[in-house]
Design a protein around this motif. Structure first.
Motif, PDB file in Angstrom:
ATOM      1  N   ILE A   1       0.870  -1.178   0.000  1.00 20.42           N
ATOM      2  CA  ILE A   1       0.000   0.000   0.000  1.00 20.42           C
ATOM      3  C   ILE A   1       0.907   1.228   0.000  1.00 20.42           C
ATOM      4  O   ILE A   1       1.614   1.491   0.970  1.00 20.42           O
ATOM      5  N   ASP A   2       0.861   1.969  -1.095  1.00 23.98           N
ATOM      6  CA  ASP A   2       1.793   3.090  -1.292  1.00 23.98           C
ATOM      7  C   ASP A   2       1.011   4.311  -1.782  1.00 23.98           C
ATOM      8  O   ASP A   2       1.165   4.753  -2.920  1.00 23.98           O
ATOM      9  N   PRO A   3       0.155   4.880  -0.926  1.00 27.67           N
ATOM     10  CA  PRO A   3      -0.696   5.986  -1.357  1.00 27.67           C
ATOM     11  C   PRO A   3       0.071   7.303  -1.468  1.00 27.67           C
ATOM     12  O   PRO A   3       1.167   7.437  -0.910  1.00 27.67           O
ATOM     13  N   PRO A   4      -0.489   8.298  -2.153  1.00 31.88           N
ATOM     14  CA  PRO A   4       0.213   9.564  -2.348  1.00 31.88           C
ATOM     15  C   PRO A   4       0.152  10.504  -1.151  1.00 31.88           C
ATOM     16  O   PRO A   4       0.852  11.508  -1.124  1.00 31.88           O
ATOM     17  N   TYR A   5      -0.714  10.234  -0.187  1.00 31.10           N
ATOM     18  CA  TYR A   5      -0.847  11.081   1.013  1.00 31.10           C
ATOM     19  C   TYR A   5      -1.202  12.518   0.650  1.00 31.10           C
ATOM     20  O   TYR A   5      -0.769  13.455   1.313  1.00 31.10           O
ATOM     21  N   GLU A   6      -2.028  12.683  -0.370  1.00 34.70           N
ATOM     22  CA  GLU A   6      -2.511  14.028  -0.676  1.00 34.70           C
ATOM     23  C   GLU A   6      -3.403  14.555   0.446  1.00 34.70           C
ATOM     24  O   GLU A   6      -3.492  15.763   0.653  1.00 34.70           O
TER      25      GLU A   6
ATOM     26  N   LEU B   1      -2.201  13.596   6.927  1.00 37.19           N
ATOM     27  CA  LEU B   1      -2.389  12.666   8.042  1.00 37.19           C
ATOM     28  C   LEU B   1      -3.722  11.920   7.968  1.00 37.19           C
ATOM     29  O   LEU B   1      -3.852  10.829   8.536  1.00 37.19           O
ATOM     30  N   GLU B   2      -4.698  12.479   7.256  1.00 41.42           N
ATOM     31  CA  GLU B   2      -5.978  11.780   7.125  1.00 41.42           C
ATOM     32  C   GLU B   2      -5.842  10.478   6.349  1.00 41.42           C
ATOM     33  O   GLU B   2      -6.681   9.578   6.481  1.00 41.42           O
ATOM     34  N   GLU B   3      -4.797  10.369   5.536  1.00 38.23           N
ATOM     35  CA  GLU B   3      -4.577   9.134   4.782  1.00 38.23           C
ATOM     36  C   GLU B   3      -4.373   7.952   5.718  1.00 38.23           C
ATOM     37  O   GLU B   3      -4.729   6.814   5.385  1.00 38.23           O
TER      38      GLU B   3
ATOM     39  N   LEU C   1       2.816  -0.995   4.378  1.00 36.83           N
ATOM     40  CA  LEU C   1       2.301   0.358   4.173  1.00 36.83           C
ATOM     41  C   LEU C   1       3.462   1.339   4.210  1.00 36.83           C
ATOM     42  O   LEU C   1       4.171   1.433   5.218  1.00 36.83           O
ATOM     43  N   TRP C   2       3.653   2.066   3.107  1.00 34.33           N
ATOM     44  CA  TRP C   2       4.675   3.121   3.079  1.00 34.33           C
ATOM     45  C   TRP C   2       4.078   4.406   3.623  1.00 34.33           C
ATOM     46  O   TRP C   2       2.895   4.703   3.396  1.00 34.33           O
ATOM     47  N   TYR C   3       4.886   5.203   4.350  1.00 33.77           N
ATOM     48  CA  TYR C   3       4.404   6.488   4.850  1.00 33.77           C
ATOM     49  C   TYR C   3       5.539   7.514   4.854  1.00 33.77           C
ATOM     50  O   TYR C   3       6.702   7.175   5.083  1.00 33.77           O
ATOM     51  N   PRO C   4       5.206   8.785   4.584  1.00 34.75           N
ATOM     52  CA  PRO C   4       6.217   9.847   4.609  1.00 34.75           C
ATOM     53  C   PRO C   4       6.464  10.321   6.037  1.00 34.75           C
ATOM     54  O   PRO C   4       5.598  10.209   6.902  1.00 34.75           O
ATOM     55  N   ILE C   5       7.657  10.847   6.275  1.00 34.32           N
ATOM     56  CA  ILE C   5       7.997  11.421   7.574  1.00 34.32           C
ATOM     57  C   ILE C   5       8.437  12.869   7.366  1.00 34.32           C
ATOM     58  O   ILE C   5       9.417  13.130   6.659  1.00 34.32           O
TER      59      ILE C   5
ATOM     60  N   PRO D   1       0.286   9.204  17.096  1.00 32.89           N
ATOM     61  CA  PRO D   1      -1.042   8.565  17.066  1.00 32.89           C
ATOM     62  C   PRO D   1      -1.128   7.425  16.063  1.00 32.89           C
ATOM     63  O   PRO D   1      -1.802   6.424  16.320  1.00 32.89           O
ATOM     64  N   PHE D   2      -0.432   7.570  14.931  1.00 31.97           N
ATOM     65  CA  PHE D   2      -0.400   6.489  13.939  1.00 31.97           C
ATOM     66  C   PHE D   2       0.258   5.248  14.508  1.00 31.97           C
ATOM     67  O   PHE D   2      -0.265   4.131  14.360  1.00 31.97           O
ATOM     68  N   TYR D   3       1.386   5.393  15.189  1.00 29.48           N
ATOM     69  CA  TYR D   3       2.061   4.234  15.773  1.00 29.48           C
ATOM     70  C   TYR D   3       1.152   3.533  16.792  1.00 29.48           C
ATOM     71  O   TYR D   3       1.079   2.298  16.822  1.00 29.48           O
TER      72      TYR D   3
END
Length: 286
Positions: A167-172, A175-177, A199-203, A211-213
């Motif tokens: 799962i590699d979404p663009p995160y447009e 944080l709601e992604e 799941l890939w996520y930007p930092i 909260p995500f963790y």
């Protein structure tokens, strides 16, 4: 959706993601049973790094460009660089492989890949690249919806008990992604609990991810691992300072593979002295 991965192909985030993806494929193909792989946000599958989009940002130079130039002798990184070279031997000296190409490169004749892409132009290119590969099915559809429709995987008479979902979404939505992704993962685990999920996520600012963790740690997976690569300090909300992978049900000892590779990536791709790498368990199997 305005995101186009062509501007970012081959950057430090792609390096992290693709080193781990190939290592994961290698770990899963040790066993002979066939695999199913679902790539939910597949893009076009192949990118020219001498194209206008890539040249406009120059991000690939600090990622795959630097890594190829230095060619560190670490097993997982060498495996990745060999795959990039194989891609260039087939498609030209400036080609960069997206995740669908790497999955097709790493998986076997009896494995199956579903690649989903919502943007029509990108989906058309993706279909063109894989029209001669019967293992790869391209779906012009939303990747999250595909997780509901395609899991547990069954193609023809074959049910796939093993495999992975990337799962590699663009995160447009920024944080709601995470709300959408974590909800999709929870539902997918109920449908296919034995699958391996990435799941890939930007930092940007790492503390914003707390909260995500916490929510990720409650997912009903047997084990949950994070792997993160920062090329500079995580002190600015205006740029991507690094990225991470959330891995659910990773193969046995996969954390050791990542612990060997990520510090080497951090040293090689560092933009500042604050570059770092971390591999941490949110939940370990009993």
């Amino acid at each position: 959706m305005n995101y186009r991965h062509a501007f970012h192909a081959g950057n430090h985030a792609d390096v992290l993601k693709h080193v781990a993806l190939l290592a994961l494929c290698d770990a899963l193909t040790v066993k002979p049973a066939p695999l199913f792989a679902l790539d939910t946000h597949a893009g076009r599958g192949l990118y020219p790094l001498d194209g206008n989009s890539a040249l406009r940002t120059g991000e690939a130079e600090g990622g795959i460009g630097r890594l190829l130039a230095e060619a560190p002798k670490q097993a997982a990184i060498s495996r990745y660089l060999a795959a990039v070279r194989a891609c260039r031997n087939e498609h030209g000296p400036s080609a960069y492989p997206g995740s669908p190409w790497l999955l097709a490169h790493a998986l076997r004749e009896d494995d199956r890949i579903a690649a989903c892409e919502l943007q029509p132009e990108e989906a058309s290119q993706l279909e063109h690249h894989f029209k001669a590969d019967p293992r790869v099915a391209v779906h012009a559809r939303d990747g999250y919806a595909a997780m509901k429709a395609m899991l547990p995987p069954k193609i023809g008479a074959t049910r796939y008990n093993r495999g992975l979902v990337l799962i590699d979404p663009p995160y447009e939505a920024q944080l709601e992604e995470f709300d959408t992704a974590l909800g999709a993962l929870r539902d997918a685990l109920a449908r296919w609990p034995q699958g391996c999920y990435v799941l890939w996520y930007p930092i940007k600012r790492r503390r914003a991810l707390q909260p995500f963790y916490r929510r990720a740690a409650t997912l009903p997976a047997k084990s949950i691992l994070t792997a993160e690569l920062l090329v500079r300090a995580d002190d600015s909300p205006l740029r991507m300072n690094g990225s991470g992978l959330l891995l659910l049900n990773p193969p046995w000892q996969f954390d050791q593979t990542l612990r060997a590779a990520l510090p080497v990536l951090a040293r090689t791709l560092a933009e500042t002295a604050d570059a770092s790498a971390a591999v941490s368990w949110l939940k370990q199997a009993d």
